[in-house]
Design a protein around this motif. Structure first.
Motif, PDB file in Angstrom:
ATOM      1  N   ILE A 244       1.101  -1.124  -0.560  1.00  0.00           N
ATOM      2  CA  ILE A 244      -0.146  -0.078   0.072  1.00  0.00           C
ATOM      3  C   ILE A 244       0.678   1.382   0.086  1.00  0.00           C
ATOM      4  CG2 ILE A 244      -1.969   1.078   0.585  1.00  0.00           C
ATOM      5  CD1 ILE A 244      -2.591  -1.995   2.142  1.00  0.00           C
ATOM      6  N   GLU A 245       2.049   1.178   0.482  1.00  0.00           N
ATOM      7  CA  GLU A 245       3.002   2.623   0.718  1.00  0.00           C
ATOM      8  C   GLU A 245       3.430   2.298  -0.053  1.00  0.00           C
ATOM      9  OE1 GLU A 245       3.115   4.428   3.633  1.00  0.00           O
ATOM     10  OE2 GLU A 245       1.655   3.680   3.696  1.00  0.00           O
ATOM     11  N   ALA A 246       4.142   1.367  -0.963  1.00  0.00           N
ATOM     12  CA  ALA A 246       4.107   1.869  -2.427  1.00  0.00           C
ATOM     13  C   ALA A 246       3.534   2.448  -3.416  1.00  0.00           C
ATOM     14  CB  ALA A 246       5.173   0.494  -2.908  1.00  0.00           C
ATOM     15  N   GLY A 247       1.921   2.002  -3.513  1.00  0.00           N
ATOM     16  CA  GLY A 247       1.049   2.447  -4.391  1.00  0.00           C
ATOM     17  C   GLY A 247       0.892   3.932  -4.034  1.00  0.00           C
ATOM     18  N   LYS A 248       0.553   4.330  -2.804  1.00  0.00           N
ATOM     19  CA  LYS A 248       1.021   5.800  -2.510  1.00  0.00           C
ATOM     20  C   LYS A 248       1.214   7.157  -3.188  1.00  0.00           C
ATOM     21  CE  LYS A 248      -0.092   6.366   1.766  1.00  0.00           C
ATOM     22  NZ  LYS A 248      -0.232   6.215   3.679  1.00  0.00           N
ATOM     23  N   ILE A 249       3.591   6.156  -2.690  1.00  0.00           N
ATOM     24  CA  ILE A 249       4.528   6.671  -3.135  1.00  0.00           C
ATOM     25  C   ILE A 249       3.816   7.158  -5.158  1.00  0.00           C
ATOM     26  CG2 ILE A 249       6.648   6.998  -4.192  1.00  0.00           C
ATOM     27  CD1 ILE A 249       6.833   5.769  -1.613  1.00  0.00           C
ATOM     28  N   ILE A 250       3.631   6.173  -5.616  1.00  0.00           N
ATOM     29  CA  ILE A 250       3.103   6.622  -6.918  1.00  0.00           C
ATOM     30  C   ILE A 250       1.970   7.526  -7.493  1.00  0.00           C
ATOM     31  CG2 ILE A 250       2.432   4.953  -9.502  1.00  0.00           C
ATOM     32  CD1 ILE A 250       3.593   2.472  -8.286  1.00  0.00           C
ATOM     33  N   GLY A 251       0.684   7.211  -6.521  1.00  0.00           N
ATOM     34  CA  GLY A 251      -0.505   8.110  -6.612  1.00  0.00           C
ATOM     35  C   GLY A 251      -0.086   9.659  -6.591  1.00  0.00           C
ATOM     36  N   ASN A 252       1.217   9.503  -5.440  1.00  0.00           N
ATOM     37  CA  ASN A 252       0.827  11.201  -4.917  1.00  0.00           C
ATOM     38  C   ASN A 252       1.894  11.901  -6.405  1.00  0.00           C
ATOM     39  OD1 ASN A 252      -0.078  11.968  -2.520  1.00  0.00           O
ATOM     40  ND2 ASN A 252       0.857  10.498  -1.931  1.00  0.00           N
ATOM     41  N   GLU A 253       2.910  11.306  -6.393  1.00  0.00           N
ATOM     42  CA  GLU A 253       4.133  11.610  -7.824  1.00  0.00           C
ATOM     43  C   GLU A 253       2.967  11.627  -8.725  1.00  0.00           C
ATOM     44  OE1 GLU A 253       7.893  10.281  -8.274  1.00  0.00           O
ATOM     45  OE2 GLU A 253       8.129  10.200  -5.789  1.00  0.00           O
ATOM     46  N   ILE A 254       2.314  11.016  -9.065  1.00  0.00           N
ATOM     47  CA  ILE A 254       1.524  10.852 -10.820  1.00  0.00           C
ATOM     48  C   ILE A 254       0.454  12.890 -10.733  1.00  0.00           C
ATOM     49  CG2 ILE A 254       0.132   9.911 -12.198  1.00  0.00           C
ATOM     50  CD1 ILE A 254       2.534   8.806 -13.087  1.00  0.00           C
ATOM     51  N   ALA A 255      -0.119  12.635  -9.502  1.00  0.00           N
ATOM     52  CA  ALA A 255      -0.948  13.459  -9.310  1.00  0.00           C
ATOM     53  C   ALA A 255      -0.409  14.981  -9.287  1.00  0.00           C
ATOM     54  CB  ALA A 255      -1.780  13.465  -8.188  1.00  0.00           C
ATOM     55  N   THR A 256       0.915  15.305  -8.438  1.00  0.00           N
ATOM     56  CA  THR A 256       1.544  16.215  -8.313  1.00  0.00           C
ATOM     57  C   THR A 256       2.362  16.497 -10.717  1.00  0.00           C
ATOM     58  OG1 THR A 256       2.832  15.884  -6.322  1.00  0.00           O
ATOM     59  CG2 THR A 256       3.926  17.108  -8.317  1.00  0.00           C
ATOM     60  N   LYS A 257       2.396  15.858 -10.779  1.00  0.00           N
ATOM     61  CA  LYS A 257       2.492  15.768 -12.387  1.00  0.00           C
ATOM     62  C   LYS A 257       1.381  16.406 -13.170  1.00  0.00           C
ATOM     63  CE  LYS A 257       6.432  12.815 -12.754  1.00  0.00           C
ATOM     64  NZ  LYS A 257       7.582  14.099 -12.874  1.00  0.00           N
ATOM     65  N   ALA A 258      -0.075  15.774 -12.697  1.00  0.00           N
ATOM     66  CA  ALA A 258      -1.008  16.218 -13.817  1.00  0.00           C
ATOM     67  C   ALA A 258      -1.395  17.542 -13.350  1.00  0.00           C
ATOM     68  CB  ALA A 258      -2.071  14.898 -12.524  1.00  0.00           C
ATOM     69  N   LEU A 259      -1.080  17.727 -11.780  1.00  0.00           N
ATOM     70  CA  LEU A 259      -1.747  18.960 -11.726  1.00  0.00           C
ATOM     71  C   LEU A 259      -0.510  20.264 -11.316  1.00  0.00           C
ATOM     72  CD1 LEU A 259      -3.395  18.614  -7.974  1.00  0.00           C
ATOM     73  CD2 LEU A 259      -3.575  18.633  -9.581  1.00  0.00           C
ATOM     74  N   GLU A 260       0.693  20.128 -12.308  1.00  0.00           N
ATOM     75  CA  GLU A 260       1.710  21.441 -12.467  1.00  0.00           C
ATOM     76  C   GLU A 260       0.863  20.700 -14.133  1.00  0.00           C
ATOM     77  OE1 GLU A 260       5.150  18.845 -12.200  1.00  0.00           O
ATOM     78  OE2 GLU A 260       5.410  19.538 -10.169  1.00  0.00           O
ATOM     79  N   ARG A 261       0.557  20.273 -14.531  1.00  0.00           N
ATOM     80  CA  ARG A 261       0.135  20.790 -16.320  1.00  0.00           C
ATOM     81  C   ARG A 261      -1.601  21.462 -16.072  1.00  0.00           C
ATOM     82  NH1 ARG A 261      -3.619  19.176 -20.130  1.00  0.00           N
ATOM     83  NH2 ARG A 261      -2.912  19.253 -21.743  1.00  0.00           N
ATOM     84  N   ALA A 262      -2.294  21.253 -14.829  1.00  0.00           N
ATOM     85  CA  ALA A 262      -3.313  21.448 -14.625  1.00  0.00           C
ATOM     86  C   ALA A 262      -3.084  22.927 -14.702  1.00  0.00           C
ATOM     87  CB  ALA A 262      -4.023  20.769 -13.814  1.00  0.00           C
ATOM     88  N   ALA A 263      -1.751  23.681 -13.965  1.00  0.00           N
ATOM     89  CA  ALA A 263      -2.047  25.115 -13.245  1.00  0.00           C
ATOM     90  C   ALA A 263      -1.419  25.423 -14.553  1.00  0.00           C
ATOM     91  CB  ALA A 263      -0.793  24.526 -12.211  1.00  0.00           C
ATOM     92  N   THR A 264      -0.860  25.389 -15.367  1.00  0.00           N
ATOM     93  CA  THR A 264      -0.335  25.804 -16.245  1.00  0.00           C
ATOM     94  C   THR A 264      -1.063  26.042 -18.323  1.00  0.00           C
ATOM     95  OG1 THR A 264       1.288  24.447 -17.152  1.00  0.00           O
ATOM     96  CG2 THR A 264       2.054  26.235 -15.742  1.00  0.00           C
ATOM     97  N   ASP A 265      -2.275  25.048 -17.828  1.00  0.00           N
ATOM     98  CA  ASP A 265      -2.863  25.422 -19.050  1.00  0.00           C
ATOM     99  C   ASP A 265      -4.004  25.727 -19.542  1.00  0.00           C
ATOM    100  OD1 ASP A 265      -5.365  24.849 -17.575  1.00  0.00           O
ATOM    101  OD2 ASP A 265      -6.323  22.575 -17.859  1.00  0.00           O
ATOM    102  N   GLY A 266      -4.449  27.107 -19.023  1.00  0.00           N
ATOM    103  CA  GLY A 266      -4.565  27.851 -18.878  1.00  0.00           C
ATOM    104  C   GLY A 266      -6.205  28.346 -18.930  1.00  0.00           C
ATOM    105  N   MET A 267      -7.042  27.550 -18.264  1.00  0.00           N
ATOM    106  CA  MET A 267      -8.292  27.251 -17.637  1.00  0.00           C
ATOM    107  C   MET A 267      -8.327  28.216 -16.767  1.00  0.00           C
ATOM    108  SD  MET A 267     -10.988  25.485 -17.287  1.00  0.00           S
ATOM    109  CE  MET A 267     -12.607  25.519 -17.393  1.00  0.00           C
ATOM    110  N   LYS A 268      -7.422  28.801 -16.633  1.00  0.00           N
ATOM    111  CA  LYS A 268      -7.796  30.196 -14.846  1.00  0.00           C
ATOM    112  C   LYS A 268      -7.922  31.616 -15.809  1.00  0.00           C
ATOM    113  CE  LYS A 268      -2.525  30.995 -14.865  1.00  0.00           C
ATOM    114  NZ  LYS A 268      -2.085  31.033 -14.555  1.00  0.00           N
ATOM    115  N   ASN A 269      -7.493  31.691 -16.936  1.00  0.00           N
ATOM    116  CA  ASN A 269      -7.618  32.382 -18.102  1.00  0.00           C
ATOM    117  C   ASN A 269      -9.626  32.191 -18.484  1.00  0.00           C
ATOM    118  OD1 ASN A 269      -5.091  33.758 -17.255  1.00  0.00           O
ATOM    119  ND2 ASN A 269      -4.624  32.317 -18.400  1.00  0.00           N
ATOM    120  N   ALA A 270      -9.857  31.358 -19.079  1.00  0.00           N
ATOM    121  CA  ALA A 270     -11.183  30.527 -19.754  1.00  0.00           C
ATOM    122  C   ALA A 270     -12.388  32.124 -19.586  1.00  0.00           C
ATOM    123  CB  ALA A 270     -11.637  29.430 -19.842  1.00  0.00           C
ATOM    124  N   GLN A 271     -12.905  32.662 -17.926  1.00  0.00           N
ATOM    125  CA  GLN A 271     -13.322  33.500 -17.651  1.00  0.00           C
ATOM    126  C   GLN A 271     -12.673  34.822 -18.137  1.00  0.00           C
ATOM    127  OE1 GLN A 271     -16.646  32.218 -17.283  1.00  0.00           O
ATOM    128  NE2 GLN A 271     -17.233  34.259 -17.757  1.00  0.00           N
TER     129      GLN A 271
END
Length: 512
Positions: A244-271
């Motif tokens: 379980i601990e090994a799976g948590k490491i993977i999940g957290n690292e992948i989520a960080t990468k996804a959220l880094e992309r989300a932060a710069t995808d332009g959605m914050k300027n859409a409205q």
């Protein structure tokens, strides 16, 4: 595309649509099932956010004969022996394919937050602000563009996380605890998949982190769901704590990468603020001689996400590649003919057309049109007994295609800025509300066609069925009076066009 094609719906389609929930996500109850494949080569599939399944480093687990591992087995037996009634119920809930449960949780949150912010006492509007999520109004407003973006980031991160998990599962090949010790009984069907790292732990951690970023007011709820899921993994007898601990490491690292992309995808300027929105309308008027005017009451001063068409796409290189042909001029024969079609539908609204309009409404307080297609998807996943990795792949591709479709659609909406029927047909009324964004093309049509094409690719046995659904979804908006027929027809073609980019990626990811 012929108009009458949209009206040819088989009895099987009608039966399915009548039997489905229209507005809210359903909890899918099913017995433990043996996966149709275990995809031992899944760790070699091509991910989306990372380069390969071994990019995140996970150390080799302890040997199963080591004192450390034997102690984990002993501890596990103790925990399993004292499971409470609540923990037994949680085991039944999480099942052996928790990709489905996290998708259901996401659809529930989308429906909960799909509420238009109301006007202030002075008639002005305050938009939801991620920097002040409690508001008022509360953040987010989970409208269709926001909803499909949540679903895309969640499912892509789940997919990449599980590719990584599968890589290490079959690299280290550590058998599950119940295979190491016959006194440990597994709660689910034995699918003969190595336990290290835990795929369920990947899903729990990546989903909690992505959804907390997208729905910050739900942090406490999501943390509790993650904890419940992780505890269920242990109590299932399928994993020891180090899995379980090994799976948590993977999940957290992948989520960080996804959220880094989300932060710069332009959605914050859409409205946009009103001056920007007004300039977009003025540019369209200079270009075409028309512009959309919002006819909702009370009227919001700015349309919904005018710059969503500039958000970063997943698989389409440039949004202009999928921009549709211009809509007809307002004095053209094609336009005049469509006016008569809409008047006829409004004056002769049959019970069946009203049912179709209502079924596909997916308005406020629902999981939106992209959510509707996720609801269909999970039922196919169970029908064909996909494992968690292949399930995540399915959700990832359908949601990437629908997000790209939404971006392409919104680009067309604000580039052409085409009026809705209620604006140009005198005395015209709708039965489906008045959306506060331009007409051409239809979002329902694009989202649905894009989703259907991905499902047709992944489940070819269902291709005719899902394409019929997409066509019905498109026409539902015409029956409801909020779209022209060309919004629906061209929007369907647009969705098919956009989806092909995602299908092309899926065809070479190594999974087929």
């Amino acid at each position: 595309m012929k108009h009458n094609k949209y009206l040819l719906i088989s009895l099987a389609v009608v039966f399915f649509l009548i039997s489905c929930e229209k507005d809210l996500p359903t909890f899918l109850s099913y017995e433990n099932y043996v996966f149709s494949s275990t995809d031992e080569d899944g760790g070699t599939w091509k991910p989306i956010l990372i380069n390969s399944g071994d990019e995140i480093i996970i150390s080799a687990p302890s040997d199963v004969t080591s004192a450390e591992y034997l102690q984990e087995l002993s501890d596990l037996k103790q925990e399993v022996s004292k499971r409470s009634n609540a923990e037994e119920q949680a085991l039944e809930y999480w099942t052996d394919n928790p990709t489905i449960r996290w998708n259901e949780i996401t659809l529930e949150l989308i429906a909960k937050y799909n509420i238009i912010p109301g006007p202030n006492a002075d008639g002005t509007y305050t938009l939801p602000n991620p920097n002040n999520p409690t508001g008022p109004p509360a953040f987010p407003f989970a409208h269709p563009p926001y909803a499909v973006r949540v679903l895309a980031y969640l499912s892509v991160a789940q997919f990449d996380g599980l590719i990584t998990a599968w890589h290490y599962k079959y690299t280290y090949n550590r058998l599950a605890p119940f295979k190491q010790d016959s006194e440990i009984k597994y709660a689910y069907a034995d699918n003969n998949i190595p336990s290290y790292p835990s795929d369920g732990a990947v899903l729990a951690s990546v989903s909690k982190k992505i959804l907390t970023a997208m729905f910050p007011l739900e942090a406490e709820y999501l943390e509790a769901k993650e904890a419940e899921h992780l505890r269920s993994l242990l109590l299932s007898g399928g994993y020891v704590e180090s899995d379980i601990e090994a799976g948590k490491i993977i999940g957290n690292e992948i989520a960080t990468k996804a959220l880094e992309r989300a932060a710069t995808d332009g959605m914050k300027n859409a409205q946009t603020p009103k001056p920007v929105s007004d300039s977009i309308a003025a540019a369209a008027f200079d270009r075409f001689g028309w512009k959309w005017i919002n006819k909702e009451l009370p009227q919001r001063p700015v349309g919904l996400t005018p710059l969503y068409g500039k958000v970063k796409m997943w698989n389409v290189p440039n949004v202009e590649l999928t921009r549709p042909i211009p809509p007809p001029n307002l004095d053209s024969q094609e336009y005049m003919a469509d006016v008569e079609i809409l008047k006829d539908y409004a004056n002769n609204l049959t019970t069946e057309r009203r049912r179709i309009a209502n079924f596909w409404q997916d308005g406020l307080g629902t999981y939106t049109p992209p959510g509707h297609w996720n609801e269909f998807t999970k039922k196919f996943i169970v029908k064909y007994k996909l494992n968690p990795l292949r399930s995540a792949r399915t959700f990832a591709y359908i949601n990437m295609a629908m997000m790209d479709g939404g971006i392409s659609c919104w680009d067309a909406k604000y580039y052409y800025h085409y009026p809705r029927p209620i604006q140009t047909i005198e005395g015209f009324k709708t039965i489906a509300g008045t959306p506060n964004f331009p007409s051409y093309t239809s979002g329902h049509s694009v989202f649905s066609a894009a989703g259907a094409e991905v499902l047709a690719y992944i489940f070819p046995q269902e291709a005719t069925l899902v394409r019929d659904w997409a066509e019905e979804a498109a026409m539902s908006r015409v029956y409801g009076g909020i779209h022209w027929t060309f919004d629906a027809y061209i929007g369907t073609e647009q969705g098919i066009d956009v989806a092909q980019y995602t299908v092309d990626v899926a065809a070479v990811d190594g999974a087929d």
